[in-house]
Design a protein around this motif. Structure first.
Motif, PDB file in Angstrom:
ATOM      1  N   ASP A  72     -30.116  76.142  88.542  1.00 52.00           N
ATOM      2  CA  ASP A  72     -30.511  75.685  89.872  1.00 52.00           C
ATOM      3  C   ASP A  72     -31.961  75.240  89.919  1.00 52.00           C
ATOM      4  O   ASP A  72     -32.339  74.418  90.755  1.00 52.00           O
ATOM      5  CB  ASP A  72     -30.272  76.787  90.906  1.00 52.00           C
ATOM      6  CG  ASP A  72     -30.262  76.242  92.324  1.00 52.00           C
ATOM      7  OD1 ASP A  72     -29.694  75.154  92.531  1.00 52.00           O
ATOM      8  OD2 ASP A  72     -30.828  76.883  93.221  1.00 52.00           O
ATOM      9  N   ASP A  73     -32.790  75.747  89.013  1.00 46.85           N
ATOM     10  CA  ASP A  73     -34.199  75.353  88.983  1.00 46.85           C
ATOM     11  C   ASP A  73     -34.445  74.121  88.118  1.00 46.85           C
ATOM     12  O   ASP A  73     -35.541  73.554  88.149  1.00 46.85           O
ATOM     13  CB  ASP A  73     -35.068  76.509  88.446  1.00 46.85           C
ATOM     14  CG  ASP A  73     -35.103  77.689  89.398  1.00 46.85           C
ATOM     15  OD1 ASP A  73     -34.898  77.466  90.613  1.00 46.85           O
ATOM     16  OD2 ASP A  73     -35.318  78.822  88.940  1.00 46.85           O
ATOM     17  N   THR A  76     -30.954  68.905  85.777  1.00 42.01           N
ATOM     18  CA  THR A  76     -30.634  67.986  84.691  1.00 42.01           C
ATOM     19  C   THR A  76     -30.320  68.736  83.402  1.00 42.01           C
ATOM     20  O   THR A  76     -29.548  68.260  82.569  1.00 42.01           O
ATOM     21  CB  THR A  76     -31.777  66.991  84.436  1.00 42.01           C
ATOM     22  OG1 THR A  76     -32.976  67.717  84.126  1.00 42.01           O
ATOM     23  CG2 THR A  76     -32.020  66.108  85.645  1.00 42.01           C
ATOM     24  N   ALA A  77     -30.902  69.940  83.236  1.00 42.41           N
ATOM     25  CA  ALA A  77     -30.644  70.728  82.032  1.00 42.41           C
ATOM     26  C   ALA A  77     -29.211  71.229  81.977  1.00 42.41           C
ATOM     27  O   ALA A  77     -28.725  71.620  80.910  1.00 42.41           O
ATOM     28  CB  ALA A  77     -31.617  71.909  81.948  1.00 42.41           C
ATOM     29  N   ALA A  78     -28.520  71.209  83.105  1.00 41.51           N
ATOM     30  CA  ALA A  78     -27.125  71.654  83.123  1.00 41.51           C
ATOM     31  C   ALA A  78     -26.246  70.739  82.278  1.00 41.51           C
ATOM     32  O   ALA A  78     -25.214  71.179  81.752  1.00 41.51           O
ATOM     33  CB  ALA A  78     -26.602  71.695  84.554  1.00 41.51           C
ATOM     34  N   TRP A 117     -24.602  68.960  94.241  1.00 43.63           N
ATOM     35  CA  TRP A 117     -25.639  69.818  93.651  1.00 43.63           C
ATOM     36  C   TRP A 117     -26.370  69.103  92.520  1.00 43.63           C
ATOM     37  O   TRP A 117     -27.593  69.143  92.439  1.00 43.63           O
ATOM     38  CB  TRP A 117     -24.991  71.101  93.131  1.00 43.63           C
ATOM     39  CG  TRP A 117     -25.933  72.022  92.394  1.00 43.63           C
ATOM     40  CD1 TRP A 117     -26.774  72.953  92.933  1.00 43.63           C
ATOM     41  CD2 TRP A 117     -26.128  72.084  90.969  1.00 43.63           C
ATOM     42  NE1 TRP A 117     -27.478  73.594  91.938  1.00 43.63           N
ATOM     43  CE2 TRP A 117     -27.104  73.082  90.712  1.00 43.63           C
ATOM     44  CE3 TRP A 117     -25.573  71.397  89.885  1.00 43.63           C
ATOM     45  CZ2 TRP A 117     -27.530  73.407  89.434  1.00 43.63           C
ATOM     46  CZ3 TRP A 117     -25.998  71.719  88.603  1.00 43.63           C
ATOM     47  CH2 TRP A 117     -26.961  72.710  88.389  1.00 43.63           C
ATOM     48  N   ARG A 118     -25.614  68.444  91.665  1.00 39.05           N
ATOM     49  CA  ARG A 118     -26.218  67.818  90.484  1.00 39.05           C
ATOM     50  C   ARG A 118     -26.897  66.491  90.794  1.00 39.05           C
ATOM     51  O   ARG A 118     -27.939  66.172  90.205  1.00 39.05           O
ATOM     52  CB  ARG A 118     -25.144  67.624  89.400  1.00 39.05           C
ATOM     53  CG  ARG A 118     -25.597  66.839  88.170  1.00 39.05           C
ATOM     54  CD  ARG A 118     -26.731  67.523  87.442  1.00 39.05           C
ATOM     55  NE  ARG A 118     -27.204  66.684  86.357  1.00 39.05           N
ATOM     56  CZ  ARG A 118     -28.110  65.706  86.468  1.00 39.05           C
ATOM     57  NH1 ARG A 118     -28.651  65.457  87.663  1.00 39.05           N
ATOM     58  NH2 ARG A 118     -28.480  64.999  85.425  1.00 39.05           N
ATOM     59  N   HIS A 119     -26.359  65.714  91.722  1.00 40.88           N
ATOM     60  CA  HIS A 119     -26.807  64.330  91.852  1.00 40.88           C
ATOM     61  C   HIS A 119     -27.356  63.947  93.221  1.00 40.88           C
ATOM     62  O   HIS A 119     -27.674  62.776  93.432  1.00 40.88           O
ATOM     63  CB  HIS A 119     -25.658  63.378  91.494  1.00 40.88           C
ATOM     64  CG  HIS A 119     -25.286  63.422  90.043  1.00 40.88           C
ATOM     65  ND1 HIS A 119     -26.117  62.969  89.041  1.00 40.88           N
ATOM     66  CD2 HIS A 119     -24.159  63.868  89.425  1.00 40.88           C
ATOM     67  CE1 HIS A 119     -25.523  63.115  87.871  1.00 40.88           C
ATOM     68  NE2 HIS A 119     -24.349  63.675  88.080  1.00 40.88           N
ATOM     69  N   LYS A 120     -27.478  64.890  94.117  1.00 45.17           N
ATOM     70  CA  LYS A 120     -28.027  64.540  95.421  1.00 45.17           C
ATOM     71  C   LYS A 120     -29.483  64.129  95.287  1.00 45.17           C
ATOM     72  O   LYS A 120     -30.292  64.819  94.686  1.00 45.17           O
ATOM     73  CB  LYS A 120     -27.905  65.717  96.390  1.00 45.17           C
ATOM     74  CG  LYS A 120     -28.379  65.392  97.802  1.00 45.17           C
ATOM     75  CD  LYS A 120     -28.202  66.591  98.731  1.00 45.17           C
ATOM     76  CE  LYS A 120     -28.716  66.281 100.125  1.00 45.17           C
ATOM     77  NZ  LYS A 120     -28.534  67.437 101.045  1.00 45.17           N
ATOM     78  N   GLY A 121     -29.802  62.976  95.853  1.00 42.36           N
ATOM     79  CA  GLY A 121     -31.193  62.531  95.897  1.00 42.36           C
ATOM     80  C   GLY A 121     -31.868  63.115  97.123  1.00 42.36           C
ATOM     81  O   GLY A 121     -31.639  64.263  97.499  1.00 42.36           O
ATOM     82  N   LYS A 122     -32.684  62.300  97.770  1.00 44.05           N
ATOM     83  CA  LYS A 122     -33.367  62.788  98.962  1.00 44.05           C
ATOM     84  C   LYS A 122     -32.384  63.059 100.100  1.00 44.05           C
ATOM     85  O   LYS A 122     -32.620  63.945 100.930  1.00 44.05           O
ATOM     86  CB  LYS A 122     -34.416  61.769  99.410  1.00 44.05           C
ATOM     87  CG  LYS A 122     -35.587  61.634  98.443  1.00 44.05           C
ATOM     88  CD  LYS A 122     -36.621  60.650  98.971  1.00 44.05           C
ATOM     89  CE  LYS A 122     -37.806  60.549  98.012  1.00 44.05           C
ATOM     90  NZ  LYS A 122     -38.835  59.588  98.484  1.00 44.05           N
TER      91      LYS A 122
END
Length: 320
Positions: A72-73, A76-78, A117-122
């Protein structure tokens, strides 16, 4: 604000047409404020055979929940953690993986929350993350990066490839990456770039990807570095073994299909070429706002190879 109801996740994956996604994908879903309309989407979907354990959604959902908890922090590392585990869990042929309806179903009915969660921008996650080409769609890009960069049963090259987002955003689009020695030589060069602590490695990945693509087609690289066909029967045995396979280990890399590895001699033959291409390729240093290419773009950021490329015309002078 009232809490959204929990997702009623189907027990198995299915096939969801693009038209259904287009009809029911709105800003509320893309922002994570709403769930997709599950009743309408289930009516539009065709479930895959329930007797085949490889289509069960529970093991996939377990991986996605774990990824969201662990990363969660650093979201992209996911990708590097999830890609090999998703591939080893969702065992299928490339033909099956090429059906975008499967990924639509996973994104809209099984894990829309992960996409956001993974790809939401602003404000929102782009629509192509829910339903799009294999190099853009949230889950397809992970399965395919694992498929194209694994070295037979070894997923370690996949972890290296996923350390730089531009590999998924740019390199994954190239037809030449389907050539196994090319993919492995690319990872070897990338590993050296990362080990050297090169600043902004994504800029170098894009430069190398463009140079490799411009230097020749898959046919050209197959002449320089012959590859053997994958062992299809071994792949099918690995897929069939999913019926009795345990859940993938969350802390150790899984083992992929033992369907053949890229010949080390072929990988070694390409390394000096790729290293020279990287040294000569113009590196465009991007601003921070450009570091992840626009995902709405449907055409590749680098030109695709063409058939009939002259071998001598595209080789560095030292190889002519």
């Amino acid at each position: 604000m009232p809490r959204r109801p929990l997702l009623d996740i189907p027990p198995v994956l299915g096939l969801l047409p693009d038209a259904a996604v287009t009809k029911h994908l709105g800003r509320g879903v893309q922002s994570g404020l709403e769930h997709p309309p599950q009743v309408a989407l289930r009516k539009a979907a065709t479930l895959l055979p329930q007797q085949e354990s490889r289509w069960q959604t529970a093991p996939i959902r377990l991986l996605l929940d774990e990824a969201m908890a662990r990363f969660d922090d650093n979201r992209t590392a996911a990708d590097g953690w999830l890609a090999p585990r998703l591939h080893a869990t969702l065992r299928m042929t490339r033909s099956e993986a090429g059906d975008g309806r499967l990924w639509n179903h996973l994104a809209m009915l099984v894990a829309p929350d992960y996409v956001v969660w993974r790809h939401k921008g602003k404000e929102i996650a782009q629509g192509s993350r829910f339903s799009g080409p294999h190099y853009t769609q949230c889950f397809a890009r992970l399965w395919w990066v694992a498929e194209l960069f694994r070295d037979g049963p070894d997923y370690k090259p996949v972890e290296i490839a996923c350390r730089v987002q531009d590999v998924l955003n740019t390199t994954l689009r190239l037809d030449v990456i389907d050539h196994r020695p090319t993919a492995q030589a690319f990872v070897r060069v990338l590993e050296k770039v990362l080990a050297a602590g090169t600043p902004r490695p994504g800029d170098h990945v894009n430069a190398l990807s463009s140079a490799i693509n411009a230097a020749g087609s898959t046919l050209v690289y197959d002449v320089l570095a012959p590859d053997t066909p994958p062992l299809v029967d071994d792949l099918l045995d690995w897929i069939a073994a999913s019926e009795d396979a345990p859940l993938v280990d969350l802390d150790r890399l899984p083992v992929g299909p033992d369907d053949g590895q890229a010949a080390s001699s072929s990988v070694e033959a390409l390394l000096p070429l790729f290293e020279e291409l990287l040294s000569e390729a113009p590196v465009r240093l991007r601003s921070r706002t450009e570091e992840e290419p626009a995902i709405a773009q449907e055409e590749p950021a680098v030109p695709r190879p063409r058939n009939g490329v002259s071998l001598e015309k595209n080789l560095p002078s030292w190889m002519m």
